[in-house]
Design a protein around this motif. Sequence first.
Motif, PDB file in Angstrom:
ATOM      1  N   UNK A   1       0.859  -1.173   0.000  1.00  0.00           N
ATOM      2  CA  UNK A   1       0.000   0.000   0.000  1.00  0.00           C
ATOM      3  C   UNK A   1       0.896   1.223   0.000  1.00  0.00           C
ATOM      4  N   UNK A   2       0.650   2.130  -0.942  1.00  0.00           N
ATOM      5  CA  UNK A   2       1.434   3.356  -1.016  1.00  0.00           C
ATOM      6  C   UNK A   2       0.798   4.415  -0.126  1.00  0.00           C
ATOM      7  N   UNK A   3       1.560   4.880   0.862  1.00  0.00           N
ATOM      8  CA  UNK A   3       1.103   5.931   1.757  1.00  0.00           C
ATOM      9  C   UNK A   3       2.039   7.117   1.561  1.00  0.00           C
ATOM     10  N   UNK A   4       1.488   8.265   1.151  1.00  0.00           N
ATOM     11  CA  UNK A   4       2.367   9.419   0.955  1.00  0.00           C
ATOM     12  C   UNK A   4       2.898   9.909   2.297  1.00  0.00           C
ATOM     13  N   UNK A   5       4.212  10.101   2.361  1.00  0.00           N
ATOM     14  CA  UNK A   5       4.836  10.509   3.608  1.00  0.00           C
ATOM     15  C   UNK A   5       5.027  12.021   3.676  1.00  0.00           C
ATOM     16  N   UNK A   6       5.012  12.705   2.532  1.00  0.00           N
ATOM     17  CA  UNK A   6       5.210  14.144   2.506  1.00  0.00           C
ATOM     18  C   UNK A   6       3.855  14.841   2.544  1.00  0.00           C
ATOM     19  N   UNK A   7       3.411  15.222   3.742  1.00  0.00           N
ATOM     20  CA  UNK A   7       2.118  15.895   3.881  1.00  0.00           C
ATOM     21  C   UNK A   7       2.284  17.377   4.177  1.00  0.00           C
ATOM     22  N   UNK A   8       3.526  17.884   4.152  1.00  0.00           N
ATOM     23  CA  UNK A   8       3.740  19.303   4.456  1.00  0.00           C
ATOM     24  C   UNK A   8       3.126  20.185   3.374  1.00  0.00           C
ATOM     25  N   UNK A   9       3.212  19.794   2.117  1.00  0.00           N
ATOM     26  CA  UNK A   9       2.635  20.594   1.038  1.00  0.00           C
ATOM     27  C   UNK A   9       1.119  20.641   1.178  1.00  0.00           C
TER      28      UNK A   9
ATOM     29  N   UNK B   1      -0.691  20.314   3.973  1.00  0.00           N
ATOM     30  CA  UNK B   1      -1.094  21.139   5.114  1.00  0.00           C
ATOM     31  C   UNK B   1      -0.882  22.617   4.818  1.00  0.00           C
ATOM     32  N   UNK B   2       0.168  22.952   4.074  1.00  0.00           N
ATOM     33  CA  UNK B   2       0.382  24.351   3.693  1.00  0.00           C
ATOM     34  C   UNK B   2      -0.731  24.829   2.773  1.00  0.00           C
ATOM     35  N   UNK B   3      -1.152  23.958   1.866  1.00  0.00           N
ATOM     36  CA  UNK B   3      -2.226  24.309   0.936  1.00  0.00           C
ATOM     37  C   UNK B   3      -3.534  24.530   1.702  1.00  0.00           C
ATOM     38  N   UNK B   4      -3.828  23.654   2.656  1.00  0.00           N
ATOM     39  CA  UNK B   4      -5.046  23.801   3.458  1.00  0.00           C
ATOM     40  C   UNK B   4      -4.979  25.064   4.307  1.00  0.00           C
ATOM     41  N   UNK B   5      -3.800  25.368   4.839  1.00  0.00           N
ATOM     42  CA  UNK B   5      -3.635  26.586   5.638  1.00  0.00           C
ATOM     43  C   UNK B   5      -3.907  27.833   4.807  1.00  0.00           C
ATOM     44  N   UNK B   6      -3.422  27.854   3.559  1.00  0.00           N
ATOM     45  CA  UNK B   6      -3.668  28.993   2.673  1.00  0.00           C
ATOM     46  C   UNK B   6      -5.154  29.111   2.351  1.00  0.00           C
ATOM     47  N   UNK B   7      -5.820  27.964   2.121  1.00  0.00           N
ATOM     48  CA  UNK B   7      -7.250  27.988   1.817  1.00  0.00           C
ATOM     49  C   UNK B   7      -8.045  28.514   3.006  1.00  0.00           C
ATOM     50  N   UNK B   8      -7.678  28.083   4.221  1.00  0.00           N
ATOM     51  CA  UNK B   8      -8.368  28.557   5.419  1.00  0.00           C
ATOM     52  C   UNK B   8      -8.152  30.051   5.643  1.00  0.00           C
ATOM     53  N   UNK B   9      -6.942  30.523   5.393  1.00  0.00           N
ATOM     54  CA  UNK B   9      -6.657  31.950   5.556  1.00  0.00           C
ATOM     55  C   UNK B   9      -7.466  32.769   4.545  1.00  0.00           C
ATOM     56  N   UNK B  10      -7.540  32.304   3.311  1.00  0.00           N
ATOM     57  CA  UNK B  10      -8.330  33.004   2.287  1.00  0.00           C
ATOM     58  C   UNK B  10      -9.804  33.005   2.655  1.00  0.00           C
ATOM     59  N   UNK B  11     -10.289  31.891   3.182  1.00  0.00           N
ATOM     60  CA  UNK B  11     -11.695  31.788   3.586  1.00  0.00           C
ATOM     61  C   UNK B  11     -11.991  32.752   4.733  1.00  0.00           C
ATOM     62  N   UNK B  12     -11.055  32.832   5.689  1.00  0.00           N
ATOM     63  CA  UNK B  12     -11.233  33.718   6.839  1.00  0.00           C
ATOM     64  C   UNK B  12     -11.270  35.180   6.400  1.00  0.00           C
ATOM     65  N   UNK B  13     -10.390  35.583   5.505  1.00  0.00           N
ATOM     66  CA  UNK B  13     -10.401  36.971   5.033  1.00  0.00           C
ATOM     67  C   UNK B  13     -11.687  37.272   4.263  1.00  0.00           C
TER      68      UNK B  13
END
Length: 135
Positions: free
Chosen positions: A50-58, A60-72
């Motif tokens: 089973x392939x599990x992606x280990x690099x989740x930093x990108x 989480x950064x993308x979700x953080x940007x989406x949340x910040x845009x939504x908040x503004x």
Amino acid sequence: MNHHHDPNPFEEEEVNPFSNGATAPGSKSRNQPLASEVQLGFGQRHDTTVDIPLDTTNDSKKKGKELAAWETDLKRREKEIKRREETVTRADVPVDDKNWPPFFPIIHHDIANEIPVHAQRLQYSAFASWLGIVA
């Protein structure tokens, strides 16, 4: 009766049409699967990975940007609504108080002041009928 020419239609045969070594419906040979080919579950073999992606930093950064845009965007909308409310208040526009239903007022309902006199009785009857149907 000749038994060789009249096969039993109710005789059970283990035939898997999806396996590579499927037998013909009339043949009697039954192939046993090898020990390495035995399936552990539906479509799962013991040697599958089973392939599990280990690099989740990108991600989480993308979700953080989406949340910040939504908040503004929400803050911008809130300021716009407050500005409109202040404009209406300064213009002395009468705001109808919500008065119905009495236990949780969500709409303004005033037959005596909003409906012409000749139609008030009909409107009252229609409203009472609707309340009866709903109740």
